[in-house]
Every structure is written in structure tokens, then in C-alpha cells.
Design a protein around this motif. Sequence first.
Motif, PDB file in Angstrom:
ATOM      1  N   SER A 222       0.834  -1.202   0.000  1.00 34.30           N
ATOM      2  CA  SER A 222       0.000   0.000   0.000  1.00 34.30           C
ATOM      3  C   SER A 222       0.867   1.249   0.000  1.00 34.30           C
ATOM      4  O   SER A 222       1.866   1.334   0.720  1.00 34.30           O
ATOM      5  CB  SER A 222      -0.907  -0.006   1.229  1.00 34.30           C
ATOM      6  N   GLY A 223       0.495   2.209  -0.828  1.00 41.00           N
ATOM      7  CA  GLY A 223       1.216   3.474  -0.910  1.00 41.00           C
ATOM      8  C   GLY A 223       2.342   3.483  -1.911  1.00 41.00           C
ATOM      9  O   GLY A 223       3.002   4.513  -2.077  1.00 41.00           O
ATOM     10  N   GLU A 224       2.577   2.363  -2.618  1.00 40.44           N
ATOM     11  CA  GLU A 224       3.675   2.294  -3.570  1.00 40.44           C
ATOM     12  C   GLU A 224       3.145   2.247  -5.002  1.00 40.44           C
ATOM     13  O   GLU A 224       1.996   1.886  -5.256  1.00 40.44           O
ATOM     14  CB  GLU A 224       4.538   1.061  -3.306  1.00 40.44           C
ATOM     15  N   GLU A 225       4.050   2.611  -5.901  1.00 41.57           N
ATOM     16  CA  GLU A 225       3.700   2.604  -7.316  1.00 41.57           C
ATOM     17  C   GLU A 225       3.730   1.180  -7.856  1.00 41.57           C
ATOM     18  O   GLU A 225       4.624   0.399  -7.533  1.00 41.57           O
ATOM     19  CB  GLU A 225       4.693   3.476  -8.086  1.00 41.57           C
ATOM     20  N   VAL A 226       2.719   0.837  -8.673  1.00 40.50           N
ATOM     21  CA  VAL A 226       2.643  -0.483  -9.298  1.00 40.50           C
ATOM     22  C   VAL A 226       2.394  -0.303 -10.787  1.00 40.50           C
ATOM     23  O   VAL A 226       1.975   0.771 -11.244  1.00 40.50           O
ATOM     24  CB  VAL A 226       1.525  -1.348  -8.681  1.00 40.50           C
ATOM     25  N   GLU A 227       2.673  -1.345 -11.542  1.00 43.47           N
ATOM     26  CA  GLU A 227       2.400  -1.353 -12.972  1.00 43.47           C
ATOM     27  C   GLU A 227       1.218  -2.269 -13.240  1.00 43.47           C
ATOM     28  O   GLU A 227       1.230  -3.440 -12.873  1.00 43.47           O
ATOM     29  CB  GLU A 227       3.624  -1.831 -13.751  1.00 43.47           C
ATOM     30  N   VAL A 228       0.155  -1.705 -13.889  1.00 44.37           N
ATOM     31  CA  VAL A 228      -1.095  -2.415 -14.121  1.00 44.37           C
ATOM     32  C   VAL A 228      -1.167  -2.802 -15.598  1.00 44.37           C
ATOM     33  O   VAL A 228      -0.831  -2.000 -16.482  1.00 44.37           O
ATOM     34  CB  VAL A 228      -2.304  -1.545 -13.728  1.00 44.37           C
ATOM     35  N   ARG A 352      19.545   0.333   1.512  1.00 43.91           N
ATOM     36  CA  ARG A 352      18.306   0.426   2.275  1.00 43.91           C
ATOM     37  C   ARG A 352      17.154   0.675   1.310  1.00 43.91           C
ATOM     38  O   ARG A 352      17.281   1.475   0.383  1.00 43.91           O
ATOM     39  CB  ARG A 352      18.358   1.549   3.315  1.00 43.91           C
ATOM     40  N   ARG A 353      16.042  -0.029   1.520  1.00 43.70           N
ATOM     41  CA  ARG A 353      14.874   0.138   0.662  1.00 43.70           C
ATOM     42  C   ARG A 353      14.176   1.448   0.999  1.00 43.70           C
ATOM     43  O   ARG A 353      13.996   1.804   2.171  1.00 43.70           O
ATOM     44  CB  ARG A 353      13.908  -1.031   0.857  1.00 43.70           C
ATOM     45  N   ILE A 354      13.752   2.189  -0.042  1.00 42.75           N
ATOM     46  CA  ILE A 354      13.031   3.455   0.138  1.00 42.75           C
ATOM     47  C   ILE A 354      11.846   3.487  -0.819  1.00 42.75           C
ATOM     48  O   ILE A 354      11.772   2.719  -1.786  1.00 42.75           O
ATOM     49  CB  ILE A 354      13.942   4.679  -0.116  1.00 42.75           C
ATOM     50  N   VAL A 355      10.888   4.376  -0.546  1.00 46.01           N
ATOM     51  CA  VAL A 355       9.746   4.639  -1.429  1.00 46.01           C
ATOM     52  C   VAL A 355       9.629   6.142  -1.585  1.00 46.01           C
ATOM     53  O   VAL A 355       9.462   6.868  -0.592  1.00 46.01           O
ATOM     54  CB  VAL A 355       8.440   4.049  -0.861  1.00 46.01           C
ATOM     55  N   GLU A 356       9.743   6.623  -2.815  1.00 46.36           N
ATOM     56  CA  GLU A 356       9.627   8.049  -3.114  1.00 46.36           C
ATOM     57  C   GLU A 356       8.541   8.248  -4.159  1.00 46.36           C
ATOM     58  O   GLU A 356       8.602   7.652  -5.242  1.00 46.36           O
ATOM     59  CB  GLU A 356      10.955   8.606  -3.642  1.00 46.36           C
ATOM     60  N   ALA A 357       7.552   9.079  -3.810  1.00 50.00           N
ATOM     61  CA  ALA A 357       6.431   9.350  -4.711  1.00 50.00           C
ATOM     62  C   ALA A 357       5.774   8.051  -5.176  1.00 50.00           C
ATOM     63  O   ALA A 357       5.367   7.922  -6.330  1.00 50.00           O
ATOM     64  CB  ALA A 357       6.890  10.178  -5.916  1.00 50.00           C
ATOM     65  N   GLY A 358       5.711   7.084  -4.262  1.00 49.30           N
ATOM     66  CA  GLY A 358       5.103   5.809  -4.588  1.00 49.30           C
ATOM     67  C   GLY A 358       6.015   4.854  -5.327  1.00 49.30           C
ATOM     68  O   GLY A 358       5.629   3.705  -5.566  1.00 49.30           O
ATOM     69  N   ARG A 359       7.232   5.288  -5.693  1.00 53.55           N
ATOM     70  CA  ARG A 359       8.138   4.440  -6.460  1.00 53.55           C
ATOM     71  C   ARG A 359       9.150   3.791  -5.524  1.00 53.55           C
ATOM     72  O   ARG A 359       9.931   4.487  -4.872  1.00 53.55           O
ATOM     73  CB  ARG A 359       8.873   5.257  -7.522  1.00 53.55           C
ATOM     74  N   PRO A 360       9.162   2.446  -5.439  1.00 54.72           N
ATOM     75  CA  PRO A 360      10.162   1.786  -4.591  1.00 54.72           C
ATOM     76  C   PRO A 360      11.549   1.863  -5.233  1.00 54.72           C
ATOM     77  O   PRO A 360      11.693   1.984  -6.453  1.00 54.72           O
ATOM     78  CB  PRO A 360       9.669   0.341  -4.511  1.00 54.72           C
ATOM     79  N   GLY A 361      12.551   1.790  -4.424  1.00 47.02           N
ATOM     80  CA  GLY A 361      13.937   1.811  -4.888  1.00 47.02           C
ATOM     81  C   GLY A 361      14.860   1.561  -3.717  1.00 47.02           C
ATOM     82  O   GLY A 361      14.438   1.084  -2.654  1.00 47.02           O
ATOM     83  N   VAL A 362      16.130   1.864  -3.883  1.00 42.46           N
ATOM     84  CA  VAL A 362      17.104   1.701  -2.807  1.00 42.46           C
ATOM     85  C   VAL A 362      17.983   2.945  -2.744  1.00 42.46           C
ATOM     86  O   VAL A 362      18.225   3.608  -3.759  1.00 42.46           O
ATOM     87  CB  VAL A 362      18.003   0.450  -2.991  1.00 42.46           C
ATOM     88  N   VAL A 363      18.420   3.238  -1.539  1.00 39.92           N
ATOM     89  CA  VAL A 363      19.442   4.259  -1.352  1.00 39.92           C
ATOM     90  C   VAL A 363      20.720   3.538  -0.948  1.00 39.92           C
ATOM     91  O   VAL A 363      20.707   2.616  -0.131  1.00 39.92           O
ATOM     92  CB  VAL A 363      19.022   5.294  -0.290  1.00 39.92           C
ATOM     93  N   ALA A 364      21.828   3.910  -1.567  1.00 41.57           N
ATOM     94  CA  ALA A 364      23.125   3.294  -1.307  1.00 41.57           C
ATOM     95  C   ALA A 364      24.010   4.295  -0.575  1.00 41.57           C
ATOM     96  O   ALA A 364      24.177   5.435  -1.032  1.00 41.57           O
ATOM     97  CB  ALA A 364      23.789   2.857  -2.611  1.00 41.57           C
TER      98      ALA A 364
END
Length: 760
Positions: A222-228, A352-364
Motif C-alpha cells: 500500500s502506498g507504492e507505485e505499481v504497474e497495471v 536500504r529500501r526506500i519509497v519516493e512518490a510511490g516508487r520503490p527503490g534503494v538508497v546506497a
Amino acid sequence: MFGRRGYGPNGVVLLTVLSVLSLVIAGFSDDHWVRIGAATVGLTFVILVIFARGLAGLKSFEQRRLDRQLVQMTGHDATPSFTTDMEGQIRFQNQAARERFGGVQGATLVAVLGEAFASPSAVLYRLQTRASHAGAAREDVVSRRGHTRLSVHRLAQDRFLWRLEEFADRSAFGRGAETLSLPMLTANKAGVVLFSNEAMRRLLGGRPKRLDRVFNSHTLRSGEEVEVNGVDGPLRAILAEVEGGAERREIFLLPLPAADPAAHVQADFELVPVPLMKFSPDGALRAANAAARDQLHLAPDSTLSFHDLFDGLGRPVGDWLADVVAERKPGGAEVLTARHLGPEAFVQVTLRRIVEAGRPGVVAILQDATALKTLEAQFVQSQKMQAIGQLAGGIAHDFNNLLTAISGHCDLLLLRHTAEDPAYADLIQIHQNANRAAALVGQLLAYSRKQTLKPERLDLGDVLSELTHLLNRLVGERVSLRLTHGNDLQHIRADRRKLEQVIMNLVVNARDAMPEGGTINIETEALSLREEMRRDRAAVPAGDYALIRVSDTGCGIAPDRLQKIFEPFYTTKKTGEGTGLGLSTAYGIVKQSGGFIFVDSTEGEGTIFQLYFPIHKALDGEEMSPKPAPKANQIMRPGEGVVLLVEDEAPVRAFASRALRMRGYTVLEADSAEEALRTLQDPKLEVDVFVTDVVMPGMDGPSWVKLALEERPHVKVIFVSGYAEDALAEMQSRIPNSVFLPKPFSLSDLAATVQGQMLH
């Protein structure tokens, strides 16, 4: 059980047929006894038929009474109710069940509930099994109208009462959801879509069946970007999930614009002094702050991916990043090679896993780990050197046992041959090569620092001056040797022969590094360190030292080889020109003497070895150790001494026993310490000398000798060993009248040592 009808054999009909058949046989048979037997069997079957019909009638009566009670109990109940047998066949349904499902008596409950909720067969089987053991069971399941509470009670051994309480959905699920402009759907925990509103069906181009056909990602948060998977192709949306009742998931979608929003770096991210980078799930670089770009030498518009920047994990680094994004791994830190900077540049990367503007990613988070990897490599090198030393010491110990047996039996053969015998020259060759092997083993022991040293106070000036004549002969005519002594040089404590061996090894290496000629300088210097000196993973304590410096003007040593020159069997010479044990031997001797050895070298200019020996302050009454005067040979007469020989190696024991008997001694043999102690239990036995190995299976030499001396305190002791272990020196100092004889020893060495103890 559920979904199948069982049709068992009609037992009553079978019994009736058998009874009629038996009576017919009784009526038509001519044999009197056959008629009597058949009649008896027939009457028995008739009785069984009557009994079975009676039971069936009683059961039917009980069933009708149970049905009347059910009609009274559930006939006017607003909850749909059914009764079923063990096979799930419906035997009774109340009025509410008829209105909800129609007349279905005789059908199976699985078929009736197939349209109400998913997988009814598994649910009904699970509930009926629990009710068969506990008497009742209940479970809430998701249905297409909302959710249903399904309960079952066991009425009899083969009869069950089912009740279906359906609850109207109080959430957006239902008719109200159809009017929502946001696409939404409801699914169960297994991923089966139970409902989708008009907006969702319009987005997908039809009614979806499973979540994995709607979304490309298997993990929905919930709260993350997905591809439909939309009807017009993939589209991005923000997912919002509401936890529904009865194990139901309610999912809403907020579509995003087709264009990816322009990436931007906030001021606090750009200016933070810690190197930070952001990557998308596929490893693409989203952003890198100024500190990260400076550390990795990246341009501001660099588009390198994660696997282009880093390597060295042992598996694709992109897989590690994908595991962190999917939360299969919590992140963590790894030391990777920075590809952009070269193979010798290392970076510790923490993800570390992050979510920005609903888009998941990682910060190194980056940290320079080059110094850490260098220290790790040095530690590994130190461990390797230690392991090689332990291996060398163990091999040397075993080889010394073999060489003792070879050279000893060779000595015995030489006693029976004269120089005129044809075999005499061969025996001499065997003896000489055994001595060469013993010297090689001695070098291994020197490296492993397990050789036996005889330290004494030495004047370096005297030692080097006496050695100069021999060194001049070693270097030859093309190389000049210069010896320079420092002022106020004090005494050191070392083994004179071993120190000379170190200097000779260094001088020979310097000579070989100057094939066209040159100069070798040997200098001594008095040095006082006011503070601890750290160099090459070694710490030289503060104090007074005597420094020996051996330098040459030869070809030098390459930097990549400089850290390996003290390893045994490592040599830069051609095959056959060196064993690679010279410098490793020097290293071991210096270390065992309490000193330090360092090397500096420049290719094309030369090499400098520096040896630091701590100054030895003379104690009160201590003088320079005089050279021992040779003792006059004293020959024992036969039968004048009894020797107890304890040695676990049979060849060594056989040689030593024969050698001592040839010199007139009475020899008692034992292959273990335990056997030696059993031999000494005889109080009439007189023993003059114990000759024992140090390391043996079971009890070692010093341990059994200490026990034996409690009853025989005047017996002399000779310890023999392939190497002197650390514990031996301390143990020997507590054992009176003991000396040490290192292996390999010759016949004359053994005889002289025993004779010396006899006369002591």
C-alpha cells in the motif's frame, strides 16, 4: 466425500436371494442331510433378513423423527439450513434454503454452494472433519455478496446440520462500489479476485480473475507505485489497500500520468557530506549527491547502472539490489570493487529500501574500504605465514625421524666396511645426502621457529670480523664487500652459528642480485628507540637495539614480490638456482632470537635488509660464554651402564638400541611412556640413563620422566626430538640432570651424549 455420491450393495436383497436359494435346494434335493443343511442355512438367512428389515425400519423411524424435529427447529429459521449425509448429499433443507437456492434436495452441498464462494469442496471437507471429532465447527468465508459464516453440527454418526449466515458488506464492496470513479477490486488471500467495479473492468478491459494477471509485481504494498496490465498497455498507478473482513483484500488504484516525473535532487540530499546514491529496482541510477560523484569520479549527468559501478559480490550485484527492493533481504553492507576506479579500489556499499512518490527503490550509502581491504589482505597473509610455519614444523618433525633412522643405520653399515670395500663409496653418498636433507629440514625448522637455539652473549663486531674471510670467498672477485662497525655497539644474545647463517644468506642473495658486479655493505649501528616503531605489520618496542644493515647495488625487488620474499619456497631465481628457503630461514632465526627484520628495495637501484636485535644487559656475574673446550674421549667398558630407551618410532628405536649395545651398554626398550613406567615397577631394576623422545602418543617424554624420577631421583635424562617444543624448555628446567639431543643424530652423537651423562 464431498462432490461424490456413494452407492453401497443392498445387503437385505442379497440375504433374501440367498435364503430363497437355500430353501429351493432343500426342497428339491434327494439327499436327506443336504436337505437338512440347506433348510438350516435358508432359515438362518430368513432370520437375518427379518432382523435387517427390522433395523432398517427402526432407522427409518428414527430418521423421520429427526426430520420432524428439524422441521420444528429450522423450518421457520431465516438462516438457510441443510442436513447432509457422510457423502455430502442433501437430505433436508428448510424454507430459507429453498428461497435462497431453490429446491436442491438430493443434490450435493458442494454443488449448491459452488456459486456462493470459491473452493467450497475444501472448506466443507475441512469443517465436516472437525465436526466429526469435536461435534461442531465454524468458519467465515468470503462470498460474492460479502462474507458467509458457515457452521456445522454433527446430529448423528452419519448426519450433519449446516447453517449459512450471510452478512451484507458494510464497506465500499457491493453496489456502492460500482459508482466509484476509482478502480477497485476485492480478492481473497489466495489472490482470487472476488469483485471488481465498473472503473476497474473498464481499465482492464474485462472482469479480472487473479491478481497476478492484473499487476506485474507479485508483491503489492500500500502506498507504492505499481504497474497495471491495462487494456491499452501497461500503466502506472499508486496502490492503496484496505484490510477487509473475513480474510479479504480491498485494493484501490490511483492512476498516474503516463510521463515519468522529472527526477530532481533535493538540496539536503545534494549537500549532505555522506556519499549517497539512489537506484531504481532495475539498477538504474536515479540520483547521486556531490559526495558520491566525487568519490566515484562521476559526471553530474552520469547514467551508469548499479552493475556498471560495482562488482565483486560473487554473484550479480543486481540480484542483491533486487532482493533488497523485494524485501527478500533486509539490506546490509557489502564490500565491492569500484569498477570506475580500477580493480584495487574498494567501496563498502550499504543498501536500504526506500519509497519516493510511490516508487520503490534503494538508497546506497558509500564508504571508502580500500584501506580496510588492504588490512584484510595483510591479515590473511599473516594467517597464511603462520599456517605454513605450523605445516613446516610438523613436516620437519616427521622427516627428522626418518633421517635419524636412515643416517643411523648408514653409520652402522659403515662400521662393518672399510674404504677398500666396493659398497663403501655408496654408503658415503647415502650419508652425505642424508646430511643435506637434514640441513634442508633444519631450514624449515628455522622458519617455523621450532629449532633448538643455543643463545649466548655476542659481540657483533667480533662475530662479523671473523665471518668476513668466509664472506669474501662467497662473493667472488666481481663483488666487493665492505664492513663498517658503529660506535658504542653493545652485546646481543643469539645463537652464534645461526646468526652467521643469516648474514651468509643475505650476502649470497645480494651477490646473486649483482651478476655484473657491485658492492655489498654490511654496517652495524647502535640504535635507541624512544617510542614504539610500527612497520610492516610489526611493532618494535621502545628500547636499545643493535642494527645490522646489509645493502647491495643490485637489480632490486619488484613491489608485488616484496611482501612474499619471506615465504618458504618463494624465490625469484631461475629453476635449480635456489630453494626459496634462504630468506624464510633468516626470518625464522631472527624472530626466534627476539629480533626484527625489514626490507626496502627499489628496482634497478638495490635492496637493503635491516636486522634489529635487542641489547642484552649482562646480569651480575654473567660473562661472555666461552667456547667449550673439546672433551677427551672416554670409552666405557662393556656392562658399565643401563639405558632405558623410550621411542615410539620403531626404526629410530632399532638404530639407537644397536648403537648403544655396540658401545657396551645394556639397553632396555619401550615404545611408549606407559610401557616405560611398567618396566620401572620392578624395584630390583637398576637404570643409569633415560633416553626418551619428547613427543609420543599418550603421555609425552617430560611427563613420564617426572613421574619416574620421584622413585629414581638420581637417574640421568636425555631428551631427543625432531624439534624443541615451547613447553620443553620450561619442563626441562624443572627436571634435574637432563640434556637435549636434537634429531637427526648420528651414532657418535648418541654415544657421546650418553657417555657424557654417565660421567657427569
